[in-house]
Design a protein around this motif. Structure first.
Motif, mmCIF file in Angstrom:
data_model
loop_
_atom_site.group_PDB
_atom_site.id
_atom_site.type_symbol
_atom_site.label_atom_id
_atom_site.label_comp_id
_atom_site.label_asym_id
_atom_site.label_seq_id
_atom_site.Cartn_x
_atom_site.Cartn_y
_atom_site.Cartn_z
ATOM 1 N N THR A 23 50.802 85.808 3.757
ATOM 2 C CA THR A 23 51.384 84.469 3.812
ATOM 3 C C THR A 23 50.600 83.640 4.819
ATOM 4 O O THR A 23 50.130 84.145 5.830
ATOM 5 C CB THR A 23 52.871 84.495 4.203
ATOM 6 N N VAL A 24 50.464 82.364 4.480
ATOM 7 C CA VAL A 24 49.798 81.425 5.372
ATOM 8 C C VAL A 24 50.700 80.209 5.536
ATOM 9 O O VAL A 24 51.485 79.894 4.635
ATOM 10 C CB VAL A 24 48.409 81.009 4.834
ATOM 11 N N PRO A 25 50.616 79.541 6.643
ATOM 12 C CA PRO A 25 51.455 78.360 6.853
ATOM 13 C C PRO A 25 51.146 77.267 5.835
ATOM 14 O O PRO A 25 50.028 77.164 5.326
ATOM 15 C CB PRO A 25 51.069 77.884 8.262
ATOM 16 N N GLY A 26 52.155 76.478 5.527
ATOM 17 C CA GLY A 26 51.934 75.315 4.685
ATOM 18 C C GLY A 26 52.683 75.340 3.377
ATOM 19 O O GLY A 26 53.555 76.178 3.148
ATOM 20 N N THR A 27 52.303 74.395 2.505
ATOM 21 C CA THR A 27 52.966 74.221 1.213
ATOM 22 C C THR A 27 52.019 74.399 0.034
ATOM 23 O O THR A 27 52.420 74.230 -1.111
ATOM 24 C CB THR A 27 53.591 72.811 1.117
ATOM 25 N N ALA A 28 50.756 74.744 0.299
ATOM 26 C CA ALA A 28 49.764 74.861 -0.781
ATOM 27 C C ALA A 28 50.221 75.894 -1.808
ATOM 28 O O ALA A 28 50.773 76.932 -1.472
ATOM 29 C CB ALA A 28 48.412 75.245 -0.209
ATOM 30 N N HIS A 29 49.950 75.571 -3.080
ATOM 31 C CA HIS A 29 50.355 76.426 -4.187
ATOM 32 C C HIS A 29 49.167 76.676 -5.107
ATOM 33 O O HIS A 29 48.351 75.781 -5.335
ATOM 34 C CB HIS A 29 51.489 75.745 -4.966
ATOM 35 N N SER A 30 49.058 77.877 -5.619
ATOM 36 C CA SER A 30 48.103 78.237 -6.660
ATOM 37 C C SER A 30 46.663 77.985 -6.216
ATOM 38 O O SER A 30 46.238 78.512 -5.189
ATOM 39 C CB SER A 30 48.450 77.496 -7.949
ATOM 40 N N THR A 31 45.890 77.213 -6.971
ATOM 41 C CA THR A 31 44.479 77.023 -6.636
ATOM 42 C C THR A 31 44.287 76.299 -5.306
ATOM 43 O O THR A 31 43.317 76.560 -4.600
ATOM 44 C CB THR A 31 43.721 76.268 -7.752
ATOM 45 N N ALA A 32 45.227 75.428 -4.953
ATOM 46 C CA ALA A 32 45.133 74.770 -3.641
ATOM 47 C C ALA A 32 45.272 75.810 -2.522
ATOM 48 O O ALA A 32 44.600 75.716 -1.490
ATOM 49 C CB ALA A 32 46.205 73.689 -3.510
ATOM 50 N N LEU A 33 46.103 76.800 -2.730
ATOM 51 C CA LEU A 33 46.247 77.886 -1.762
ATOM 52 C C LEU A 33 44.977 78.730 -1.717
ATOM 53 O O LEU A 33 44.504 79.101 -0.647
ATOM 54 C CB LEU A 33 47.465 78.749 -2.118
ATOM 55 N N TYR A 34 44.402 79.017 -2.864
ATOM 56 C CA TYR A 34 43.165 79.800 -2.937
ATOM 57 C C TYR A 34 42.042 79.140 -2.144
ATOM 58 O O TYR A 34 41.189 79.824 -1.576
ATOM 59 C CB TYR A 34 42.762 79.967 -4.402
ATOM 60 N N ARG A 35 42.062 77.810 -2.089
ATOM 61 C CA ARG A 35 41.020 77.064 -1.378
ATOM 62 C C ARG A 35 41.252 76.992 0.133
ATOM 63 O O ARG A 35 40.396 76.464 0.861
ATOM 64 C CB ARG A 35 40.915 75.652 -1.942
ATOM 65 N N GLN A 36 42.377 77.478 0.612
ATOM 66 C CA GLN A 36 42.638 77.472 2.052
ATOM 67 C C GLN A 36 41.650 78.406 2.749
ATOM 68 O O GLN A 36 41.222 79.415 2.181
ATOM 69 C CB GLN A 36 44.074 77.938 2.337
ATOM 70 N N PRO A 37 41.274 78.098 3.989
ATOM 71 C CA PRO A 37 40.292 78.923 4.703
ATOM 72 C C PRO A 37 40.692 80.405 4.737
ATOM 73 O O PRO A 37 41.818 80.749 5.080
ATOM 74 C CB PRO A 37 40.290 78.327 6.121
ATOM 75 N N GLY A 38 39.758 81.238 4.326
ATOM 76 C CA GLY A 38 39.936 82.685 4.408
ATOM 77 C C GLY A 38 40.634 83.342 3.229
ATOM 78 O O GLY A 38 40.575 84.560 3.078
ATOM 79 N N ILE A 39 41.289 82.576 2.377
ATOM 80 C CA ILE A 39 42.051 83.175 1.272
ATOM 81 C C ILE A 39 41.117 83.764 0.218
ATOM 82 O O ILE A 39 41.272 84.924 -0.184
ATOM 83 C CB ILE A 39 43.038 82.166 0.651
ATOM 84 N N ALA A 40 40.164 82.987 -0.246
ATOM 85 C CA ALA A 40 39.230 83.502 -1.261
ATOM 86 C C ALA A 40 38.505 84.741 -0.737
ATOM 87 O O ALA A 40 38.355 85.730 -1.467
ATOM 88 C CB ALA A 40 38.233 82.417 -1.662
ATOM 89 N N GLU A 41 38.091 84.707 0.514
ATOM 90 C CA GLU A 41 37.388 85.847 1.103
ATOM 91 C C GLU A 41 38.293 87.074 1.182
ATOM 92 O O GLU A 41 37.851 88.193 0.899
ATOM 93 C CB GLU A 41 36.857 85.484 2.498
#
Length: 166
Positions: free
Chosen positions: A127-145
């Motif tokens: 879990t990461v802070p915030g409200t990002a969902h789906s692809t917007a969440l994937y683009r958050q720093p460190g998630i894709a990695e």
């Protein structure tokens, strides 16, 4: 050897495939980004007075069930869509990622994690802070990695057994 990755409703499909009858040959892992693991939870969360995104998710769950509600003649159909209820011993390990305040809350994944643990299957929830969902969440720093590293580990060839001679 393969891993299934799904986003939002695709996360529902990915986790459903991952919990199919004690596993599928070659399936080494499942990743869900904001997965709707529990349509019944989405339905309950989207009741009157809920945030617009949760109401929209409830309507999507109803459409997924063939435009019927989880009562009466449709109860069995809704039960069949509940991924946690299909968890079993041979299922693939799972990684899910959620934002803490998104409209598909992390407790969707916690329901699956609880059932997979009973079956002896590993599941990690990030879990990461915030409200990002789906692809917007994937683009958050460190998630894709994080996801790429997890997938790579699952697809790496198994090493020699412990104690094997070199």
């Amino acid at each position: 050897r393969y891993v299934i990755i799904g986003f939002s409703a695709g996360g529902h499909i990915a986790t459903a495939v991952g919990t199919y009858r004690n596993g599928l040959p070659g399936l080494k892992g499942v990743v869900g980004v904001s997965p709707v693991v529990s349509p019944l939870t989405a339905y309950s969360d989207g009741d009157v007075g809920a945030a617009p995104e949760q109401r929209k998710l409830r309507k999507a769950a109803i459409r997924l069930a063939g435009n019927c509600h989880p009562t009466g003649k449709c109860a069995k159909r809704w039960m069949s869509m509940e991924v946690p209820w299909h968890a079993s011993k041979g299922d693939a390990p799972v990684l899910t990622v959620h934002s803490t305040e998104e409209f598909v809350p992390p407790y969707h994944s916690e329901l699956l994690q609880e059932q997979l643990a009973k079956a002896g299957v590993a599941m990690n929830i990030r879990t990461v802070p915030g409200t990002a969902h789906s692809t917007a969440l994937y683009r958050q720093p460190g998630i894709a990695e994080t996801i790429q590293s997890w997938v790579s580990a699952k697809l790496s060839p198994p090493g020699p057994p412990t104690g094997a001679q070199q």
